[in-house]
Motif scaffolding. Structure first.
Motif, PDB file in Angstrom:
ATOM      1  N   SER A  24       0.802  -1.225   0.000  1.00 38.11           N
ATOM      2  CA  SER A  24       0.000   0.000   0.000  1.00 38.11           C
ATOM      3  C   SER A  24       0.831   1.270   0.000  1.00 38.11           C
ATOM      4  CB  SER A  24      -0.956   0.008   1.196  1.00 38.11           C
ATOM      5  OG  SER A  24      -0.310  -0.382   2.387  1.00 38.11           O
ATOM      6  N   THR A  25       2.157   1.166   0.163  1.00 36.96           N
ATOM      7  CA  THR A  25       2.991   2.369   0.098  1.00 36.96           C
ATOM      8  C   THR A  25       2.910   3.023  -1.279  1.00 36.96           C
ATOM      9  OG1 THR A  25       4.524   1.567   1.781  1.00 36.96           O
ATOM     10  CG2 THR A  25       5.345   3.248   0.296  1.00 36.96           C
ATOM     11  N   ILE A  26       2.762   2.202  -2.315  1.00 41.21           N
ATOM     12  CA  ILE A  26       2.660   2.745  -3.667  1.00 41.21           C
ATOM     13  C   ILE A  26       1.422   3.636  -3.802  1.00 41.21           C
ATOM     14  CG2 ILE A  26       1.299   0.848  -4.671  1.00 41.21           C
ATOM     15  CD1 ILE A  26       3.125   1.047  -7.151  1.00 41.21           C
ATOM     16  N   ILE A  27       0.408   3.384  -2.956  1.00 40.47           N
ATOM     17  CA  ILE A  27      -0.814   4.200  -2.973  1.00 40.47           C
ATOM     18  C   ILE A  27      -0.603   5.486  -2.179  1.00 40.47           C
ATOM     19  CG2 ILE A  27      -3.270   4.263  -2.390  1.00 40.47           C
ATOM     20  CD1 ILE A  27      -3.231   1.180  -2.483  1.00 40.47           C
ATOM     21  N   SER A  28      -0.080   5.343  -0.963  1.00 42.46           N
ATOM     22  CA  SER A  28       0.016   6.503  -0.071  1.00 42.46           C
ATOM     23  C   SER A  28       1.204   7.412  -0.371  1.00 42.46           C
ATOM     24  CB  SER A  28       0.109   6.032   1.383  1.00 42.46           C
ATOM     25  OG  SER A  28       1.286   5.264   1.573  1.00 42.46           O
ATOM     26  N   HIS A  29       2.314   6.828  -0.852  1.00 38.25           N
ATOM     27  CA  HIS A  29       3.536   7.604  -1.040  1.00 38.25           C
ATOM     28  C   HIS A  29       4.089   7.573  -2.460  1.00 38.25           C
ATOM     29  CE1 HIS A  29       3.365   6.911   3.312  1.00 38.25           C
ATOM     30  NE2 HIS A  29       4.152   7.956   3.452  1.00 38.25           N
ATOM     31  N   GLY A  30       3.474   6.773  -3.335  1.00 40.01           N
ATOM     32  CA  GLY A  30       4.028   6.615  -4.676  1.00 40.01           C
ATOM     33  C   GLY A  30       3.517   7.600  -5.705  1.00 40.01           C
ATOM     34  N   PHE A  31       2.249   7.960  -5.607  1.00 36.37           N
ATOM     35  CA  PHE A  31       1.626   8.828  -6.600  1.00 36.37           C
ATOM     36  C   PHE A  31       0.655   9.786  -5.927  1.00 36.37           C
ATOM     37  CE2 PHE A  31       2.705   4.890  -8.749  1.00 36.37           C
ATOM     38  CZ  PHE A  31       3.290   5.325  -9.926  1.00 36.37           C
ATOM     39  N   PRO A  32       0.414  10.934  -6.546  1.00 34.40           N
ATOM     40  CA  PRO A  32      -0.568  11.871  -5.996  1.00 34.40           C
ATOM     41  C   PRO A  32      -1.989  11.397  -6.309  1.00 34.40           C
ATOM     42  CG  PRO A  32       0.298  12.716  -8.058  1.00 34.40           C
ATOM     43  CD  PRO A  32       1.091  11.469  -7.747  1.00 34.40           C
ATOM     44  N   PHE A  33      -2.948  11.904  -5.552  1.00 35.25           N
ATOM     45  CA  PHE A  33      -4.351  11.637  -5.829  1.00 35.25           C
ATOM     46  C   PHE A  33      -4.782  12.466  -7.050  1.00 35.25           C
ATOM     47  CE2 PHE A  33      -8.901  12.465  -5.246  1.00 35.25           C
ATOM     48  CZ  PHE A  33      -9.365  11.180  -5.040  1.00 35.25           C
ATOM     49  N   PRO A  34      -5.572  11.950  -7.991  1.00 35.92           N
ATOM     50  CA  PRO A  34      -6.292  10.665  -7.958  1.00 35.92           C
ATOM     51  C   PRO A  34      -5.555   9.524  -8.657  1.00 35.92           C
ATOM     52  CG  PRO A  34      -7.149  11.980  -9.757  1.00 35.92           C
ATOM     53  CD  PRO A  34      -6.071  12.819  -9.110  1.00 35.92           C
ATOM     54  N   LYS A  35      -4.324   9.787  -9.158  1.00 33.75           N
ATOM     55  CA  LYS A  35      -3.619   8.744  -9.908  1.00 33.75           C
ATOM     56  C   LYS A  35      -3.351   7.529  -9.029  1.00 33.75           C
ATOM     57  CE  LYS A  35      -1.025   9.880 -13.263  1.00 33.75           C
ATOM     58  NZ  LYS A  35       0.040  10.407 -14.163  1.00 33.75           N
ATOM     59  N   ASN A  36      -3.067   7.751  -7.750  1.00 38.11           N
ATOM     60  CA  ASN A  36      -2.800   6.613  -6.861  1.00 38.11           C
ATOM     61  C   ASN A  36      -4.035   5.733  -6.675  1.00 38.11           C
ATOM     62  OD1 ASN A  36      -4.175   8.529  -5.356  1.00 38.11           O
ATOM     63  ND2 ASN A  36      -2.712   8.600  -3.680  1.00 38.11           N
ATOM     64  N   MET A  37      -5.200   6.374  -6.596  1.00 37.26           N
ATOM     65  CA  MET A  37      -6.448   5.621  -6.452  1.00 37.26           C
ATOM     66  C   MET A  37      -6.748   4.844  -7.727  1.00 37.26           C
ATOM     67  SD  MET A  37      -8.757   5.018  -4.190  1.00 37.26           S
ATOM     68  CE  MET A  37     -10.418   4.306  -4.080  1.00 37.26           C
ATOM     69  N   GLU A  38      -6.497   5.472  -8.851  1.00 39.44           N
ATOM     70  CA  GLU A  38      -6.722   4.803 -10.138  1.00 39.44           C
ATOM     71  C   GLU A  38      -5.815   3.585 -10.266  1.00 39.44           C
ATOM     72  OE1 GLU A  38      -5.978   7.860 -12.967  1.00 39.44           O
ATOM     73  OE2 GLU A  38      -7.794   8.997 -12.457  1.00 39.44           O
ATOM     74  N   LEU A  39      -4.549   3.726  -9.845  1.00 39.59           N
ATOM     75  CA  LEU A  39      -3.621   2.605  -9.922  1.00 39.59           C
ATOM     76  C   LEU A  39      -4.074   1.466  -9.016  1.00 39.59           C
ATOM     77  CD1 LEU A  39      -0.990   1.209 -10.715  1.00 39.59           C
ATOM     78  CD2 LEU A  39       0.143   2.447  -8.870  1.00 39.59           C
ATOM     79  N   ALA A  40      -4.480   1.791  -7.790  1.00 39.29           N
ATOM     80  CA  ALA A  40      -4.929   0.757  -6.855  1.00 39.29           C
ATOM     81  C   ALA A  40      -6.090  -0.038  -7.447  1.00 39.29           C
ATOM     82  CB  ALA A  40      -5.342   1.401  -5.530  1.00 39.29           C
ATOM     83  N   GLU A  41      -7.043   0.666  -8.032  1.00 36.08           N
ATOM     84  CA  GLU A  41      -8.210  -0.002  -8.614  1.00 36.08           C
ATOM     85  C   GLU A  41      -7.830  -0.801  -9.858  1.00 36.08           C
ATOM     86  OE1 GLU A  41     -10.751   3.376  -9.132  1.00 36.08           O
ATOM     87  OE2 GLU A  41     -11.683   3.146  -7.143  1.00 36.08           O
TER      88      GLU A  41
END
Length: 302
Positions: A24-41
């Motif tokens: 989950s670090t890639i979500i919280s620290h890897g990319f800015p929102f909303p790109k991190n949310m898009e990647l997670a999904e």
């Protein structure tokens, strides 16, 4: 250690269905929102398309979660107070009931205890180059955890900013099997190859599955690192990456950045210096690793 499973992950594990762990670090620290949310999904979607169940791992209010809801993913993607938690941080983080993102090391640790054999990430941590650590001694906990958590980790090698020969040497010292998937050289994250030869290679999924199965059957105490290069159409040249990394490292040294802050700082600098190109490559390789990991988990579950 208590782990709270999502209903989907709990059912998949109970039924013997394939499951793929995600950090989950890639979500919280890897990319800015909303790109991190898009990647997670997108990563979860890619895994489901291969017939496996995604299990994103994180701490939510001190509870170790294996499989996250959309609401929990959103918290990780949008909150500014998400702590980065490696293995050593787990006791304190759970006791303090904080919300934290797991690294490669802590995700591997939790995945093994959850009964998950396959884990997909972008790239592992490794040995930093001397100037960045201040005292020339900065080795990621990812490498040690790979030596003691029995999980197959699919990654595009180690991050380009690292000392790749030294990283491979430490993995050898820790007796961690390193296998190239459709490659016989160590991938360099943003680039297809570092030119460093690997001790093992698998030309296809059948061969990879046999190697991983044998690793688990032998009862070896370590994990196994599966190196899956970035897709050809997204790969950057080594020369281009080296130029960017040299500038990013110079910026980090000038700014006095050290320790755990080095990697996120330099990755952010790479994104800025490349006008977002390195982040797009990072997205592509993460999704590609998720696809390969899900295919592997599906074969192992047969």
């Amino acid at each position: 250690m208590e782990i709270e499973f999502s209903p989907q992950v709990a059912k998949a594990l109970a039924d013997g269905k394939p499951v793929v762990a995600l950090e989950s670090t890639i979500i919280s620290h890897g990319f800015p929102f909303p790109k991190n949310m898009e990647l997670a999904e997108q990563m979860e979607t890619v895994i489901r398309e291969q017939g496996a169940e995604p299990a994103t791992i994180a701490l939510i209010n001190g509870v170790i979660k294996c499989g996250l809801s959309v609401e929990e993913l959103t918290i990780l993607a949008t909150s500014e107070n998400v702590e980065k938690c490696s293995v050593r941080d787990l006791p304190s983080a759970t006791a303090r009931k904080i919300t934290g993102a797991t690294t490669v090391a802590s995700t591997s640790f939790i995945a093994e205890r959850a009964g998950i054999k396959v884990f997909a990430t972008g790239g592992i941590g490794g040995v930093h180059r001397g100037e960045e650590g201040g005292n020339g001694f900065d080795i990621s906990a990812d490498l040690l955890e790979l030596s003691r958590s029995r999980v197959a980790v699919v990654a595009a090698g180690a991050k380009s900013i690292l000392d790749l020969p030294a990283t491979l040497e430490v993995l050898e010292s820790y007796s961690v099997p390193v296998v190239g998937y459709k490659t016989d050289t160590f991938p360099a994250f943003h680039s297809l190859s570092s030119g460093l030869p690997l001790p093992g290679t698998a030309p296809d999924m059948e061969a990879l599955c046999k190697i991983v199965n044998m690793h688990f059957q032998m009862g070896l105490p370590s994990g196994i690192l599966i190196c899956n290069p970035v897709p050809h159409d997204h790969a950057m040249s080594n020369e281009e990456v080296d130029t960017l990394v040299d500038q990013a490292r110079f910026d980090a040294i000038k700014a006095g950045v050290k320790g755990a802050k080095i990697t996120p700082y330099i990755l952010g600098a790479l994104n800025r210096l490349s006008n977002g190109k390195t982040s797009e490559v990072n997205l592509a390789l993460a999704l590609n690793n998720a696809k390969v990991a899900a295919a592997l988990a599906a074969r192992l579950a047969v």
